[in-house]
Design a protein around this motif. Structure first.
Motif, PDB file in Angstrom:
ATOM      1  N   ILE A   3     -24.751   2.822  28.377  1.00  0.00           N
ATOM      2  CA  ILE A   3     -24.278   1.527  28.884  1.00  0.00           C
ATOM      3  C   ILE A   3     -25.097   1.093  30.083  1.00  0.00           C
ATOM      4  CG2 ILE A   3     -22.325   0.402  30.037  1.00  0.00           C
ATOM      5  CD1 ILE A   3     -20.497   2.098  28.219  1.00  0.00           C
ATOM      6  N   PHE A   4     -25.417   2.035  30.976  1.00  0.00           N
ATOM      7  CA  PHE A   4     -26.253   1.698  32.132  1.00  0.00           C
ATOM      8  C   PHE A   4     -27.606   1.162  31.677  1.00  0.00           C
ATOM      9  CE2 PHE A   4     -29.707   3.112  34.933  1.00  0.00           C
ATOM     10  CZ  PHE A   4     -29.410   2.338  36.061  1.00  0.00           C
ATOM     11  N   GLY A   5     -28.226   1.830  30.731  1.00  0.00           N
ATOM     12  CA  GLY A   5     -29.533   1.378  30.246  1.00  0.00           C
ATOM     13  C   GLY A   5     -29.478  -0.008  29.633  1.00  0.00           C
ATOM     14  N   ILE A   6     -28.436  -0.254  28.813  1.00  0.00           N
ATOM     15  CA  ILE A   6     -28.302  -1.560  28.167  1.00  0.00           C
ATOM     16  C   ILE A   6     -28.124  -2.660  29.201  1.00  0.00           C
ATOM     17  CG2 ILE A   6     -26.771  -2.962  26.732  1.00  0.00           C
ATOM     18  CD1 ILE A   6     -26.263  -0.428  25.048  1.00  0.00           C
ATOM     19  N   PHE A   7     -27.261  -2.428  30.188  1.00  0.00           N
ATOM     20  CA  PHE A   7     -26.999  -3.471  31.168  1.00  0.00           C
ATOM     21  C   PHE A   7     -28.127  -3.614  32.189  1.00  0.00           C
ATOM     22  CE2 PHE A   7     -22.706  -3.070  29.517  1.00  0.00           C
ATOM     23  CZ  PHE A   7     -22.371  -4.407  29.389  1.00  0.00           C
ATOM     24  N   PHE A   8     -28.892  -2.549  32.400  1.00  0.00           N
ATOM     25  CA  PHE A   8     -30.065  -2.664  33.266  1.00  0.00           C
ATOM     26  C   PHE A   8     -31.086  -3.604  32.636  1.00  0.00           C
ATOM     27  CE2 PHE A   8     -34.324  -1.293  34.549  1.00  0.00           C
ATOM     28  CZ  PHE A   8     -34.214  -1.406  35.937  1.00  0.00           C
ATOM     29  N   VAL A   9     -31.364  -3.400  31.353  1.00  0.00           N
ATOM     30  CA  VAL A   9     -32.315  -4.272  30.653  1.00  0.00           C
ATOM     31  C   VAL A   9     -31.768  -5.696  30.565  1.00  0.00           C
ATOM     32  CG1 VAL A   9     -33.502  -4.694  28.470  1.00  0.00           C
ATOM     33  CG2 VAL A   9     -33.287  -2.356  29.346  1.00  0.00           C
ATOM     34  N   THR A  10     -30.476  -5.825  30.254  1.00  0.00           N
ATOM     35  CA  THR A  10     -29.867  -7.154  30.178  1.00  0.00           C
ATOM     36  C   THR A  10     -29.929  -7.869  31.518  1.00  0.00           C
ATOM     37  OG1 THR A  10     -28.340  -6.349  28.471  1.00  0.00           O
ATOM     38  CG2 THR A  10     -27.790  -8.426  29.546  1.00  0.00           C
ATOM     39  N   GLY A  11     -29.690  -7.118  32.591  1.00  0.00           N
ATOM     40  CA  GLY A  11     -29.773  -7.707  33.920  1.00  0.00           C
ATOM     41  C   GLY A  11     -31.152  -8.263  34.211  1.00  0.00           C
ATOM     42  N   LEU A  12     -32.185  -7.551  33.776  1.00  0.00           N
ATOM     43  CA  LEU A  12     -33.542  -8.062  33.957  1.00  0.00           C
ATOM     44  C   LEU A  12     -33.743  -9.363  33.181  1.00  0.00           C
ATOM     45  CD1 LEU A  12     -35.671  -4.780  33.693  1.00  0.00           C
ATOM     46  CD2 LEU A  12     -35.033  -6.038  35.756  1.00  0.00           C
ATOM     47  N   ILE A  13     -33.217  -9.405  31.959  1.00  0.00           N
ATOM     48  CA  ILE A  13     -33.393 -10.600  31.132  1.00  0.00           C
ATOM     49  C   ILE A  13     -32.631 -11.785  31.711  1.00  0.00           C
ATOM     50  CG2 ILE A  13     -32.955 -11.598  28.852  1.00  0.00           C
ATOM     51  CD1 ILE A  13     -33.276  -8.783  27.697  1.00  0.00           C
ATOM     52  N   VAL A  14     -31.411 -11.542  32.202  1.00  0.00           N
ATOM     53  CA  VAL A  14     -30.546 -12.642  32.643  1.00  0.00           C
ATOM     54  C   VAL A  14     -30.844 -13.074  34.073  1.00  0.00           C
ATOM     55  CG1 VAL A  14     -28.152 -13.302  33.124  1.00  0.00           C
ATOM     56  CG2 VAL A  14     -28.705 -12.023  31.040  1.00  0.00           C
ATOM     57  N   PHE A  15     -31.000 -12.097  34.979  1.00  0.00           N
ATOM     58  CA  PHE A  15     -31.062 -12.439  36.406  1.00  0.00           C
ATOM     59  C   PHE A  15     -32.480 -12.525  36.963  1.00  0.00           C
ATOM     60  CE2 PHE A  15     -26.894 -10.330  35.887  1.00  0.00           C
ATOM     61  CZ  PHE A  15     -26.096 -11.415  36.227  1.00  0.00           C
ATOM     62  N   LEU A  16     -33.434 -11.811  36.351  1.00  0.00           N
ATOM     63  CA  LEU A  16     -34.797 -11.864  36.868  1.00  0.00           C
ATOM     64  C   LEU A  16     -35.382 -13.278  36.832  1.00  0.00           C
ATOM     65  CD1 LEU A  16     -37.051 -10.215  38.096  1.00  0.00           C
ATOM     66  CD2 LEU A  16     -37.894  -9.711  35.795  1.00  0.00           C
ATOM     67  N   PRO A  17     -35.181 -14.057  35.748  1.00  0.00           N
ATOM     68  CA  PRO A  17     -35.691 -15.433  35.775  1.00  0.00           C
ATOM     69  C   PRO A  17     -35.118 -16.256  36.930  1.00  0.00           C
ATOM     70  CG  PRO A  17     -35.120 -14.807  33.537  1.00  0.00           C
ATOM     71  CD  PRO A  17     -34.612 -13.719  34.430  1.00  0.00           C
ATOM     72  N   MET A  18     -33.833 -16.057  37.247  1.00  0.00           N
ATOM     73  CA  MET A  18     -33.233 -16.803  38.353  1.00  0.00           C
ATOM     74  C   MET A  18     -33.894 -16.434  39.682  1.00  0.00           C
ATOM     75  SD  MET A  18     -29.199 -16.477  37.348  1.00  0.00           S
ATOM     76  CE  MET A  18     -28.645 -16.578  35.633  1.00  0.00           C
ATOM     77  N   VAL A  19     -34.156 -15.143  39.872  1.00  0.00           N
ATOM     78  CA  VAL A  19     -34.789 -14.687  41.108  1.00  0.00           C
ATOM     79  C   VAL A  19     -36.211 -15.223  41.212  1.00  0.00           C
ATOM     80  CG1 VAL A  19     -35.579 -12.654  42.379  1.00  0.00           C
ATOM     81  CG2 VAL A  19     -33.368 -12.612  41.224  1.00  0.00           C
TER      82      VAL A  19
END
Length: 283
Positions: free
Chosen positions: A197-213
């Motif tokens: 779960i950590f791995g899945i949400f880490f990658v998802t976080g990059l996809i979702v939040f990295l563009p905003m940053v």
């Protein structure tokens, strides 16, 4: 559409992106309905002098956005569940379910926040007390012990967060005596799968939040050179959650389905019964 079966790491992400692309227009429509007000407030604050000049309005925008995000998450889960059953997702059904689950999601989120936030505050207090003492001793071994202690504390925070990762779909799709029961339910479902779960949400976080940053950083670079260009980038960055937030809901929902399939033999008949009960309750 991915099958309702145990999913590997990559299959969860691929399946989420597949659903997101297939119903992109509907997700955006839901995102606009849910987030237009907080996004508009955020854009106004950004263009009218920033948070320092409009601190109250900025805080209000964050509160409104939090509740709007709960509404959007529940609505998106309805779209995903209908799609799995082979039904054409309906905007009205999604809106109805989203509205009916806001308070329960808030209560569950508050309980989760108190637990995880309380642990984080405790770690912060320990750090505030021990770091000055270690600094005065100038001992390498003491510094190493302190580093290992805080690494363990950070790991425990992540462990807690992963244990409560599927509270949202539990609240939306299951019948509970209390919204806070979702915490124990999520903890049981995630047992033995927290690293995945950590791995899945880490990658998802990059996809979702990295563009905003990145776009926010771009605005800071562009604005000194072109005020209009910088403001345009800020507006674009503020509007991104409308598009990207439903993708996070897709991932959370597929992780929940995966866990239930693995532990309980969850199938389409059970999902259909759950949605039927939710529809009746919403009416």
């Amino acid at each position: 559409m991915p099958d309702l079966k145990p999913l590997a790491f990559g299959e969860v992400l691929d399946g989420s992106l597949t659903i997101f692309r297939r119903y992109f227009a509907l997700f955006v429509k839901l995102g606009v309905v849910a987030l237009w007000l907080p996004v508009a407030m955020t854009i106004y604050v950004s263009l009218a002098g920033g948070q320092q000049q409009h601190l109250g309005l900025s805080l209000l925008a964050n509160v409104v956005q939090y509740f709007a995000g709960l509404f959007l998450s529940a609505s998106a889960i309805r779209v995903i569940s209908d799609a799995y059953l082979g039904h054409e997702p309906q905007f009205a059904d999604a809106i109805s379910l989203g509205a009916s689950k806001i308070w329960s999601l808030f209560v569950a989120g508050l309980a989760k926040g108190i637990i995880v936030g309380g642990v984080a505050v405790l770690i912060g207090i320990v750090a505030a007390v021990t770091i000055p003492q270690i600094a005065t001793q100038a001992s390498g071994s003491a510094a190493l012990v302190l580093f290992l202690a805080f690494a363990l504390g950070g790991w425990f925070l992540v462990f807690l967060a992963c244990g409560y990762a599927v509270t949202t779909p539990v609240v939306v799709l299951e019948t509970l005596n209390s919204a806070t029961d979702s915490l124990g339910r999520s903890w049981g479902l995630t047992k033995g799968f927290k690293l995945k779960i950590f791995g899945i949400f880490f990658v998802t976080g990059l996809i979702v939040f990295l563009p905003m940053v990145l776009i926010g950083a771009l605005a800071a670079i562009v604005k000194p050179e072109s005020a209009v260009g910088g403001e345009a980038v800020e507006v674009f960055a503020a509007a991104l959650p409308i598009v990207l937030t439903p993708l996070l809901s897709c991932v959370v929902t597929l992780v929940y389905y995966d866990l239930r399939v693995r532990r309980e033999g969850f199938d389409l008949q059970v999902l259909s019964e759950q949605l039927g009960g939710l529809s009746a309750g919403a009416r």
